[in-house]
Design a protein around this motif. Structure first.
Motif, mmCIF file in Angstrom:
data_model
loop_
_atom_site.group_PDB
_atom_site.id
_atom_site.type_symbol
_atom_site.label_atom_id
_atom_site.label_comp_id
_atom_site.label_asym_id
_atom_site.label_seq_id
_atom_site.Cartn_x
_atom_site.Cartn_y
_atom_site.Cartn_z
ATOM 1 N N VAL A 320 12.798 31.716 56.871
ATOM 2 C CA VAL A 320 13.290 30.643 57.457
ATOM 3 C C VAL A 320 14.176 31.126 58.449
ATOM 4 N N ARG A 321 14.949 32.549 58.927
ATOM 5 C CA ARG A 321 15.416 32.963 59.355
ATOM 6 C C ARG A 321 15.490 34.098 59.859
ATOM 7 N N CYS A 322 16.162 35.047 61.514
ATOM 8 C CA CYS A 322 16.020 36.131 61.716
ATOM 9 C C CYS A 322 17.805 36.050 62.157
ATOM 10 N N PHE A 323 17.580 37.714 61.953
ATOM 11 C CA PHE A 323 19.173 37.795 62.961
ATOM 12 C C PHE A 323 19.634 39.464 62.864
ATOM 13 N N LEU A 324 20.250 39.705 64.058
ATOM 14 C CA LEU A 324 20.424 41.016 64.379
ATOM 15 C C LEU A 324 22.082 42.125 63.811
ATOM 16 N N LEU A 325 22.092 42.514 63.515
ATOM 17 C CA LEU A 325 23.320 43.410 63.094
ATOM 18 C C LEU A 325 23.742 44.977 63.359
ATOM 19 N N ASP A 326 24.989 44.582 64.109
ATOM 20 C CA ASP A 326 25.085 45.964 64.968
ATOM 21 C C ASP A 326 25.228 47.369 63.625
ATOM 22 N N THR A 332 24.954 40.380 66.128
ATOM 23 C CA THR A 332 25.280 40.400 68.177
ATOM 24 C C THR A 332 25.026 39.624 68.350
ATOM 25 N N GLN A 333 24.028 38.584 67.699
ATOM 26 C CA GLN A 333 23.927 36.818 68.813
ATOM 27 C C GLN A 333 23.770 35.752 67.299
ATOM 28 N N SER A 334 23.420 34.490 68.394
ATOM 29 C CA SER A 334 22.943 33.391 66.692
ATOM 30 C C SER A 334 21.991 34.223 66.499
ATOM 31 N N THR A 335 22.499 33.206 64.960
ATOM 32 C CA THR A 335 20.642 33.285 64.571
ATOM 33 C C THR A 335 20.390 32.782 64.980
ATOM 34 N N LEU A 336 18.570 32.762 64.524
ATOM 35 C CA LEU A 336 17.366 32.138 64.627
ATOM 36 C C LEU A 336 16.893 31.903 63.774
ATOM 37 N N ASN A 337 16.248 30.446 63.923
ATOM 38 C CA ASN A 337 16.047 29.733 62.235
ATOM 39 C C ASN A 337 14.751 28.695 62.653
ATOM 40 N N ALA A 338 13.859 29.006 62.054
ATOM 41 C CA ALA A 338 12.169 28.970 61.969
ATOM 42 C C ALA A 338 12.441 26.964 62.097
ATOM 43 N N PHE A 339 11.531 26.808 63.210
ATOM 44 C CA PHE A 339 12.046 25.486 63.245
ATOM 45 C C PHE A 339 11.267 24.582 61.820
ATOM 46 N N HIS A 340 10.635 24.796 60.867
ATOM 47 C CA HIS A 340 9.895 24.680 60.081
ATOM 48 C C HIS A 340 11.293 24.396 58.949
ATOM 49 N N HIS A 341 12.300 25.699 58.807
ATOM 50 C CA HIS A 341 13.614 25.566 58.060
ATOM 51 C C HIS A 341 14.789 24.506 59.303
ATOM 52 N N ARG A 342 14.937 24.312 60.308
ATOM 53 C CA ARG A 342 15.535 23.695 60.788
ATOM 54 C C ARG A 342 15.697 22.179 60.095
ATOM 55 N N GLN A 343 14.177 21.925 59.882
ATOM 56 C CA GLN A 343 14.117 20.057 59.825
ATOM 57 C C GLN A 343 14.810 20.329 58.389
ATOM 58 N N ARG A 344 14.583 21.107 57.426
ATOM 59 C CA ARG A 344 15.595 21.043 55.961
ATOM 60 C C ARG A 344 16.723 21.300 56.352
ATOM 61 N N PRO A 351 29.927 24.079 58.701
ATOM 62 C CA PRO A 351 30.159 25.303 58.578
ATOM 63 C C PRO A 351 29.524 27.096 58.653
ATOM 64 N N LEU A 352 28.752 27.015 57.827
ATOM 65 C CA LEU A 352 27.775 28.076 57.386
ATOM 66 C C LEU A 352 27.236 28.995 58.327
ATOM 67 N N ILE A 353 26.185 27.589 59.197
ATOM 68 C CA ILE A 353 24.799 27.298 59.451
ATOM 69 C C ILE A 353 25.314 28.948 60.370
ATOM 70 N N CYS A 354 25.829 29.278 61.829
ATOM 71 C CA CYS A 354 25.998 29.487 62.841
ATOM 72 C C CYS A 354 26.521 31.469 61.775
ATOM 73 N N GLY A 355 26.236 32.124 61.983
ATOM 74 C CA GLY A 355 26.430 33.302 61.875
ATOM 75 C C GLY A 355 27.035 34.351 62.933
ATOM 76 N N ASP A 356 27.341 33.701 63.703
ATOM 77 C CA ASP A 356 28.310 34.157 65.072
ATOM 78 C C ASP A 356 28.750 34.882 64.890
#
Length: 417
Positions: A320-326, A332-344, A351-356
């Motif tokens: 459903v999502r990928c992200f990179l941590l230092d 280190t950058q915005s969370t990427l959500n899978a297309f099939h998950h973004r629809q849900r 307020p919690l979706i963005c992990g920047d």
């Protein structure tokens, strides 16, 4: 209390009549006992005394109707003591082993009347029942004066009796009362097992409640077990004991059911089989996803492009999502959500979706990955703060531009795997 006629014949019991009648306002009272089974011991380790009443015309009177007869708390205390006396008398006339007797105590009438302490001690002395075999059941939700109730509980503990909180999870039950009262046993309200047998979410909650109660130092009984499914859920939730119609209905005699051991053995066997099947299914699913995760990781090492690399694993519907941590746990950058998950994704969790700029160093998937570089870490299932859904996280530490980074992928991980 002239309406009560109590036959204290402890020293001259007729062992052939275990339900010797007592009278309350013309109603004949008798004890029925429902066994409580230890899952590990696979046998009855105690019995709950339940009152049964018959009208002068010979009609069965529901317990609730009997308990509605007292006009005030003084009369209620009298009836309550009569019932407890009757259960102790009938129990000791039959029990030759070391089982517990569970008896209900009307705590509110006790607190209203504040009688002199000593009735239980006298009852135990007259009956010959050892104090450590008596379990006093209390409905803590009906009591406001918790300090006075604690005074009585301390007294029962000094006698060496056990205390059980009854119907926990109903009404206004809360863990604060458990910490204050320190019961030996907590009996869960029957609605909890009923809901848990129908809903995976409720089943997880039941497991959590039992785990918390164990941490307070209380053993846990699941009441109201009426089906095989409910019994299996109680066992899977790590309950200590079970009680309900699935095993036995209340009866005047303390009958030992030789089939119960076989029934519990079969339940344990079924649970082992189901757990093994789930484990194999999840292992197979994880193996497929871990292969994709490794492809995404290799691509990230080569191209250092999170969006391109994540596409390798987003082809799996569980990802459903990928992200990179230092190394410090910062994203280190915005969370990427899978297309099939973004629809849900539900906007109420926006307020919690963005992990920047988030820091996830407290999560095991971060620090465990740094402790084992090059190894894919698989977290235990947990509730994701990003979308309030159960998930697991795959993570692995790698070096990018000579800096440690942790590549993470969340999987939507429902119970069906």
């Amino acid at each position: 209390m002239p309406d009560i006629a109590l036959n204290h014949s402890y020293n001259h019991r007729d062992n052939t009549r275990p339900d010797q009648p007592n009278l309350y306002r013309g109603h004949r009272l008798a004890s029925h006992f429902q066994p409580i089974y230890s899952i590990a011991h696979r046998r009855a380790i105690g019995y709950e005394g339940l009152i049964r009443a018959t009208s002068p015309q010979g009609l069965a009177i529901p317990p609730a109707e009997l308990l509605a007869l007292p006009a005030n708390s003084q009369e209620m205390l009298g009836l309550d003591r009569l019932c407890r006396s009757l259960h102790v008398e009938n129990f000791t006339a039959q029990s030759a082993n070391n089982e517990w007797l569970f008896v209900n105590l009307d705590a509110q009438s006790l607190l209203n009347e504040q009688p002199e302490i000593g009735f239980t001690q006298q009852l135990l002395t007259q009956s010959g029942l050892s104090p450590h075999r008596l379990v006093i059941e209390i409905l803590e939700t009906e009591v406001q004066d918790i300090d006075y109730l604690k005074h009585f509980i301390d007294y029962f503990h000094q006698l060496n009796c056990l205390i059980a909180i009854d119907d926990f999870g109903a009404g206004h039950s809360n863990f604060d009362r458990i910490w204050q009262l320190e019961p030996d046993i907590v009996k869960l309200d029957r609605n909890l097992i009923r809901e848990a047998a129908l809903s995976k979410r409720a089943e997880r909650i039941l497991s959590g409640i039992i785990s918390l109660l164990h941490q307070t130092g209380s053993l846990v009984i699941v009441e109201g077990v009426e089906t095989e499914r409910e019994a299996e859920v109680a066992i899977a939730a790590n309950a200590d004991m079970m009680q309900g119609f699935y095993f036995a209905r209340p009866a005047p005699l303390l009958t030992a059911d030789n089939n119960t051991c076989d029934i519990i053995d079969q339940l344990l066997h079924n649970q082992h089989h189901q757990r093994s099947q789930r484990s194999q299914s999840k292992a197979s699913s994880l193996q497929r996803i871990e292969s994709l995760f490794q492809l995404a990781l290799d691509d990230l090492k080569t191209h250092q492009n999170l969006q391109q690399s994540s596409a390798q694993i987003f082809c799996n519907p569980h990802a459903v999502r990928c992200f990179l941590l230092d190394e410090s746990g910062y994203q280190t950058q915005s969370t990427l959500n899978a297309f099939h998950h973004r629809q849900r994704i539900q906007l109420r969790f926006a307020p919690l979706i963005c992990g920047d700029k988030g820091n996830w160093s407290h999560r095991p998937y971060h620090h465990r990955a740094l402790e084992q570089p090059g190894t894919t870490i698989v977290s235990d299932p947990y509730l994701s703060v990003a979308d309030s859904q159960m998930c697991i996280t795959l993570s692995q530490a790698l070096k990018i531009d000579n800096q440690w980074q942790v590549f993470c992928c969340d999987l939507d991980w429902h119970d069906e795997g």
